[in-house]
Write a protein that holds these residues in place. Structure first.
Motif, PDB file in Angstrom:
ATOM      1  N   ALA A 322       0.905  -1.321   0.079  1.00  0.00           N
ATOM      2  CA  ALA A 322      -0.077   0.018   0.066  1.00  0.00           C
ATOM      3  C   ALA A 322       0.822   1.125  -0.036  1.00  0.00           C
ATOM      4  O   ALA A 322       1.895   1.353   0.898  1.00  0.00           O
ATOM      5  CB  ALA A 322      -0.783  -0.088   1.089  1.00  0.00           C
ATOM      6  N   TYR A 323       0.693   2.263  -0.832  1.00  0.00           N
ATOM      7  CA  TYR A 323       1.283   3.433  -1.023  1.00  0.00           C
ATOM      8  C   TYR A 323       0.275   4.502  -0.617  1.00  0.00           C
ATOM      9  O   TYR A 323      -0.465   4.827  -1.086  1.00  0.00           O
ATOM     10  CB  TYR A 323       1.808   3.626  -2.367  1.00  0.00           C
ATOM     11  N   TYR A 324       0.545   5.242   0.549  1.00  0.00           N
ATOM     12  CA  TYR A 324      -0.386   6.296   1.094  1.00  0.00           C
ATOM     13  C   TYR A 324       0.213   7.618   0.537  1.00  0.00           C
ATOM     14  O   TYR A 324       1.274   7.963   0.627  1.00  0.00           O
ATOM     15  CB  TYR A 324      -0.288   6.127   2.416  1.00  0.00           C
ATOM     16  N   MET A 325      -0.455   8.363  -0.117  1.00  0.00           N
ATOM     17  CA  MET A 325      -0.368   9.594  -0.396  1.00  0.00           C
ATOM     18  C   MET A 325      -0.616  10.846   0.388  1.00  0.00           C
ATOM     19  O   MET A 325      -1.462  10.441   1.436  1.00  0.00           O
ATOM     20  CB  MET A 325      -1.143  10.313  -1.844  1.00  0.00           C
ATOM     21  N   ASN A 326       0.208  11.967   0.434  1.00  0.00           N
ATOM     22  CA  ASN A 326      -0.198  13.053   1.305  1.00  0.00           C
ATOM     23  C   ASN A 326      -1.667  13.531   1.709  1.00  0.00           C
ATOM     24  O   ASN A 326      -2.023  13.838   2.501  1.00  0.00           O
ATOM     25  CB  ASN A 326       0.858  14.225   0.873  1.00  0.00           C
ATOM     26  N   ASP A 327      -2.438  13.289   0.441  1.00  0.00           N
ATOM     27  CA  ASP A 327      -3.735  13.902   0.509  1.00  0.00           C
ATOM     28  C   ASP A 327      -4.768  12.675   0.856  1.00  0.00           C
ATOM     29  O   ASP A 327      -5.986  13.159   0.848  1.00  0.00           O
ATOM     30  CB  ASP A 327      -4.101  14.394  -0.859  1.00  0.00           C
ATOM     31  N   GLY A 328      -4.111  11.653   1.449  1.00  0.00           N
ATOM     32  CA  GLY A 328      -4.921  10.687   1.837  1.00  0.00           C
ATOM     33  C   GLY A 328      -5.415   9.570   1.000  1.00  0.00           C
ATOM     34  O   GLY A 328      -6.072   8.414   1.338  1.00  0.00           O
ATOM     35  N   ARG A 329      -5.150   9.558  -0.128  1.00  0.00           N
ATOM     36  CA  ARG A 329      -5.420   8.485  -0.981  1.00  0.00           C
ATOM     37  C   ARG A 329      -4.415   7.226  -0.837  1.00  0.00           C
ATOM     38  O   ARG A 329      -3.138   7.529  -0.377  1.00  0.00           O
ATOM     39  CB  ARG A 329      -5.191   8.770  -2.629  1.00  0.00           C
ATOM     40  N   VAL A 330      -4.790   6.244  -1.247  1.00  0.00           N
ATOM     41  CA  VAL A 330      -4.119   5.080  -1.252  1.00  0.00           C
ATOM     42  C   VAL A 330      -3.918   4.471  -2.612  1.00  0.00           C
ATOM     43  O   VAL A 330      -5.014   4.369  -3.295  1.00  0.00           O
ATOM     44  CB  VAL A 330      -4.323   4.268  -0.104  1.00  0.00           C
ATOM     45  N   ILE A 331      -2.680   3.859  -2.991  1.00  0.00           N
ATOM     46  CA  ILE A 331      -2.661   3.053  -4.289  1.00  0.00           C
ATOM     47  C   ILE A 331      -1.982   1.872  -3.886  1.00  0.00           C
ATOM     48  O   ILE A 331      -1.039   1.553  -3.149  1.00  0.00           O
ATOM     49  CB  ILE A 331      -1.785   3.901  -5.380  1.00  0.00           C
ATOM     50  N   TYR A 332      -2.873   0.701  -4.289  1.00  0.00           N
ATOM     51  CA  TYR A 332      -2.302  -0.524  -3.901  1.00  0.00           C
ATOM     52  C   TYR A 332      -1.636  -1.192  -4.987  1.00  0.00           C
ATOM     53  O   TYR A 332      -2.210  -1.472  -6.201  1.00  0.00           O
ATOM     54  CB  TYR A 332      -3.430  -1.645  -3.739  1.00  0.00           C
ATOM     55  N   LEU A 333      -0.187  -1.427  -4.718  1.00  0.00           N
ATOM     56  CA  LEU A 333       0.630  -1.975  -6.103  1.00  0.00           C
ATOM     57  C   LEU A 333       0.643  -3.609  -5.713  1.00  0.00           C
ATOM     58  O   LEU A 333       0.933  -4.283  -4.638  1.00  0.00           O
ATOM     59  CB  LEU A 333       2.277  -1.727  -5.646  1.00  0.00           C
ATOM     60  N   LEU A 334       0.256  -4.390  -6.777  1.00  0.00           N
ATOM     61  CA  LEU A 334       0.199  -5.928  -6.800  1.00  0.00           C
ATOM     62  C   LEU A 334       1.440  -6.481  -7.364  1.00  0.00           C
ATOM     63  O   LEU A 334       1.820  -6.068  -8.442  1.00  0.00           O
ATOM     64  CB  LEU A 334      -0.931  -6.177  -7.534  1.00  0.00           C
ATOM     65  N   GLY A 335       1.985  -7.368  -6.635  1.00  0.00           N
ATOM     66  CA  GLY A 335       2.966  -8.428  -7.146  1.00  0.00           C
ATOM     67  C   GLY A 335       4.378  -7.300  -7.576  1.00  0.00           C
ATOM     68  O   GLY A 335       5.047  -7.805  -8.567  1.00  0.00           O
ATOM     69  N   GLU A 336       4.609  -6.220  -6.818  1.00  0.00           N
ATOM     70  CA  GLU A 336       5.418  -5.479  -6.749  1.00  0.00           C
ATOM     71  C   GLU A 336       6.022  -4.934  -8.131  1.00  0.00           C
ATOM     72  O   GLU A 336       6.892  -4.633  -8.620  1.00  0.00           O
ATOM     73  CB  GLU A 336       6.993  -6.225  -6.273  1.00  0.00           C
ATOM     74  N   GLY A 337       5.118  -4.811  -9.037  1.00  0.00           N
ATOM     75  CA  GLY A 337       5.077  -4.493 -10.282  1.00  0.00           C
ATOM     76  C   GLY A 337       5.839  -5.391 -11.357  1.00  0.00           C
ATOM     77  O   GLY A 337       5.979  -5.101 -12.527  1.00  0.00           O
ATOM     78  N   ARG A 338       5.970  -6.510 -10.720  1.00  0.00           N
ATOM     79  CA  ARG A 338       6.518  -7.644 -11.815  1.00  0.00           C
ATOM     80  C   ARG A 338       5.364  -8.521 -12.295  1.00  0.00           C
ATOM     81  O   ARG A 338       4.162  -8.365 -11.814  1.00  0.00           O
ATOM     82  CB  ARG A 338       7.299  -8.807 -10.875  1.00  0.00           C
ATOM     83  N   LEU A 339       5.354  -9.415 -13.435  1.00  0.00           N
ATOM     84  CA  LEU A 339       4.143 -10.031 -13.956  1.00  0.00           C
ATOM     85  C   LEU A 339       3.309 -10.684 -13.150  1.00  0.00           C
ATOM     86  O   LEU A 339       3.742 -11.672 -12.635  1.00  0.00           O
ATOM     87  CB  LEU A 339       4.747 -10.852 -14.998  1.00  0.00           C
ATOM     88  N   ILE A 340       2.164 -10.204 -12.877  1.00  0.00           N
ATOM     89  CA  ILE A 340       1.465 -10.402 -11.698  1.00  0.00           C
ATOM     90  C   ILE A 340       0.825 -11.908 -11.923  1.00  0.00           C
ATOM     91  O   ILE A 340       0.456 -12.694 -11.025  1.00  0.00           O
ATOM     92  CB  ILE A 340       0.123  -9.513 -11.834  1.00  0.00           C
ATOM     93  N   ASN A 341       0.638 -12.292 -13.221  1.00  0.00           N
ATOM     94  CA  ASN A 341       0.119 -13.855 -13.671  1.00  0.00           C
ATOM     95  C   ASN A 341       1.186 -14.674 -12.973  1.00  0.00           C
ATOM     96  O   ASN A 341       0.502 -16.026 -12.592  1.00  0.00           O
ATOM     97  CB  ASN A 341      -0.080 -13.891 -15.181  1.00  0.00           C
ATOM     98  N   LEU A 342       2.454 -14.495 -12.897  1.00  0.00           N
ATOM     99  CA  LEU A 342       3.388 -15.475 -12.363  1.00  0.00           C
ATOM    100  C   LEU A 342       3.821 -15.284 -11.144  1.00  0.00           C
ATOM    101  O   LEU A 342       4.209 -16.095 -10.412  1.00  0.00           O
ATOM    102  CB  LEU A 342       4.619 -15.352 -13.358  1.00  0.00           C
ATOM    103  N   ALA A 343       3.651 -14.108 -10.543  1.00  0.00           N
ATOM    104  CA  ALA A 343       4.206 -13.467  -9.429  1.00  0.00           C
ATOM    105  C   ALA A 343       2.961 -13.942  -8.382  1.00  0.00           C
ATOM    106  O   ALA A 343       3.367 -14.466  -7.148  1.00  0.00           O
ATOM    107  CB  ALA A 343       4.249 -11.989  -9.086  1.00  0.00           C
ATOM    108  N   ALA A 344       2.019 -13.623  -8.582  1.00  0.00           N
ATOM    109  CA  ALA A 344       0.781 -13.894  -7.651  1.00  0.00           C
ATOM    110  C   ALA A 344      -0.134 -15.180  -7.905  1.00  0.00           C
ATOM    111  O   ALA A 344      -0.826 -15.721  -7.049  1.00  0.00           O
ATOM    112  CB  ALA A 344      -0.201 -12.682  -7.453  1.00  0.00           C
ATOM    113  N   ALA A 345       0.193 -15.640  -9.080  1.00  0.00           N
ATOM    114  CA  ALA A 345      -0.666 -16.907  -9.473  1.00  0.00           C
ATOM    115  C   ALA A 345       0.336 -18.055 -10.220  1.00  0.00           C
ATOM    116  O   ALA A 345       1.540 -17.884  -9.833  1.00  0.00           O
ATOM    117  CB  ALA A 345      -1.817 -16.773 -10.600  1.00  0.00           C
TER     118      ALA A 345
END
Ligand code: ADE
Length: 419
Positions: A322-345
């Motif tokens: 989870a990446y929290y921004m100063n303005d209160g928003r959050v962005i969720y990065l999945l699989g560290e930005g590596r290919l999600i199909n092989l990282a998480a599945a």
């Protein structure tokens, strides 16, 4: 035998999964049986830099059955299935150098181990092995018959090497065979990327705004599958033709800067760098999931994401940071930005890898049969071999097709008959 894997005790679980995948890989199994009789690779060493999965295990089994001495190294730090690596070492006596989650230094040291195997044939998924050979061990090229390349990204890199005159052996662009990209990239990436996103986040896709960046074969498959699960899909592109195709396929098309304002899930599949960048993070909708299914982890600018956030919470769930921004928003990065199909599945299902890896196996046989006849260029596999793979696959699926009559064949190969 040297190897570097996580835990040899995982071998029994890995073997079960290899054999389970084998049930769905009939084309490759038939090739393995033929290779076992004909031994086309007797006396040859092969180094394969591939995702270490159950499907890859069945490919290296086929090469080994053909008489090759095979070594396998990871083609991505996060895609290795440790139980498969263990089974290949323990049950199949194949040296494997791959550990899930390895750092970059270990990743490259594993590639060095593949090079130390002194290969006559190399196989790549992303061109890292060839690139390291040409950069650091140029003398090895003299013994290398050819290399095979599995991905769009790798083929682009290899064509750039050919253009710069530094490619020192022939390459078969396995990715460019129809039996590979039309099925693996479209249906394989389409399904496995959704699988990775769901396993990582648990998100319900129905009703969500889902942005697909890039409408190549992988993007087409992903957009289609996301729509199939009820998502409202937006496509971003830089190519006018592909953008028209996406629009006529029924997707909304817009620039990324507009898309991020309404996106709830974004997946990059462009093969390019910084597709999601600082200016996008600034206006991204709160709680957006972002991920990548392109080969390299360059599509999301991770440094910019880090800089844009005041706090980062790692592993708030497996494969979610989870990446929290100063303005209160959050962005969720999945699989560290590596290919999600092989990282998480688990990557693409065996049934589609059957065709990709049958194409790899027949490419290897083709370069051996054509030793000395190929130039230092990137080649397509001859169409007849693709047809052979497709015919076997179709039969294994229980389908049959028509054949041309003599009259039809004549009609298609002549010009005389008109209006
Ligand atoms: N690339 C994508 N899916 C894969 C799989 N299951 N095995 C090897 N490489 C892959």
């Amino acid at each position: 035998m040297k190897f570097d894997i996580k835990d040899e005790k995982l071998a029994p679980a890995g073997k079960k999964r290899i054999l389970w995948a084998d049930r769905d890989m009939p084309v490759l199994a038939a090739i393995r049986e033929r290779f076992a009789k004909e031994k086309p690779f007797a006396g040859l060493r092969m180094s394969c830099c591939l995702h270490v999965t159950a499907e890859t295990a069945n490919l290296v089994r086929a090469l080994q059955a053909g008489g090759a001495e095979v070594a396998l190294v990871a083609s991505n730090p996060l895609s290795t299935q440790d139980d498969i690596a263990a089974s290949l070492v323990i049950d199949y006596k194949i040296p494997v150098f791959a550990i899930k989650g390895e750092d970059n230094k270990t990743y490259y040291s594993h590639i060095e181990s593949g090079i130390a195997h002194s290969p006559h044939i190399t196989m790549d998924d992303g061109a890292d092995l060839v690139s390291e050979i040409l950069k650091k061990h140029p003398e090895l090229h003299k013994q290398i018959l050819a290399s095979m390349e599995e991905t769009t990204t790798g083929v682009i890199r290899l064509k750039a090497m050919e253009k710069d005159n530094i490619l020192k052996f022939p390459v078969i662009a396995v990715n460019d065979a129809q039996t590979k990209h039309m099925f693996d990239n479209r249906y394989g990436t389409g399904q496995s990327t959704i699988d990775g996103i769901i396993r990582a986040s648990g998100v319900l896709l129905a009703g969500k705004t889902f942005v697909v960046a890039g409408y190549g074969w992988c993007g087409r498959g992903l957009a289609d599958r996301a729509r199939g699960l009820g998502a409202n899909v937006i496509v971003t592109e830089i190519n006018y033709i592909k953008a028209i195709e996406a629009a006529m396929d029924g997707f909304r098309v817009m620039p990324m800067l507009d898309a991020v304002k309404e996106a709830e899930i974004i997946c990059t599949v462009t093969g390019n760098t910084n597709v999601l960048d600082a200016h996008h993070f600034k206006v991204m909708k709160d709680s957006c999931y972002i991920c990548n299914s392109g080969h390299f982890d360059v599509e999301i600018n991770l440094d910019a994401l880090q800089k844009a956030s005041s706090k980062v919470e790692k592993n708030i769930r497996n494969f979610v940071n989870a990446y929290y921004m100063n303005d209160g928003r959050v962005i969720y990065l999945l699989g560290e930005g590596r290919l999600i199909n092989l990282a998480a599945a688990e990557g693409h299902p065996a049934s589609v890898m059957d065709m990709s890896f049958a194409t790899q196996a027949l490419s290897c046989e083709y370069v051996v049969k054509n030793k000395g006849k190929l130039q230092n260029k990137v080649y397509l596999l001859p169409e007849a071999l693709e047809t052979e793979i497709a015919a076997t696959k179709l039969a294994s699926m229980g389908f049959n097709i028509d054949t041309l009559t003599e009259e039809q064949h004549k009609y298609l190969t002549s010009w005389e008959v008109g209006t």
